[in-house]
Design an enzyme around this catalytic site. Sequence first.
Site: not given
Length: 236
Positions: A37-39, A105
């Site tokens: 995943g990403n932040r 994102a």
Amino acid sequence: MTASQNTSQCTPAESRRRILITAGPTHEPIDAVRFIGNRSSGRVGSALADEAARRGWDVTLLLGPASILPTFSTVRVIRFRTVSDLQQLLREHVPAADVLVMAAAVADYRPKVDPAFFGGKFRRKSENLMLELEPTPDLLAQVASGRRSDQLMVGFALEPRDEVLESARAKLVRKKIDMVVGNPLETMDAETIEATVLTTDGGEYKTPGTMTKPQFAPWLLTLIEAQAAARQSRTA
Ligand code: CTP
């Protein structure tokens, strides 16, 4: 809902302009338990959805696995998890939208999952484990390539501070969209934002210093509304 939150209900649904906003990260499964995943927090997209609803837009928010939700009950929230989920939702919802804002994102790579493990779980072993990644499609470029001329498409570019402008300009051209919101990397997962917005008609707009994300939403939406109105009058 308060009286000030009721604006959108005063306008008949069929005459309201439609904005489709995507927000939050994508989670790409490695197996049934783990993901890449990403932040992204989803804060900007969510604040934008609230502000658009307050101004009377018909708002649909495609929201990834983020914990921040819009507060206006009139915002239609549809959840996604993976790039594929989002791709499918865009196929369904872009045709009806006047404006698309891609604040999500979106992962650029996802694990090439071995079907033998999908739905199961990798077990610990003592040797190294290689994870093969495959590129995901550029969703914004895809939808922009098939769009109607009256639709406005807005993308984001999260970049190292000294590369924001150059990279945002390149994305405007490469993805064939109308606006790019360029942010330095520090914006990710933060309470505040500092942005430069570039438009295809040569416009360059900087936020007056650092703003909170709820303050940023009305600033950005005013720019989007002006660009959307200009596009509508050109294609009318
Ligand atoms: N985006 C998308 N599909 C992807 C990746 C990104 O639609 N697979 C969208 C994002 O929602 C954002 C814009 O494209 O609005 C720019 O995303 P970014 O990750 O900054 O750029 P990339 O196109 O991935 O290019 P690069 O990795 O070279 O920065």
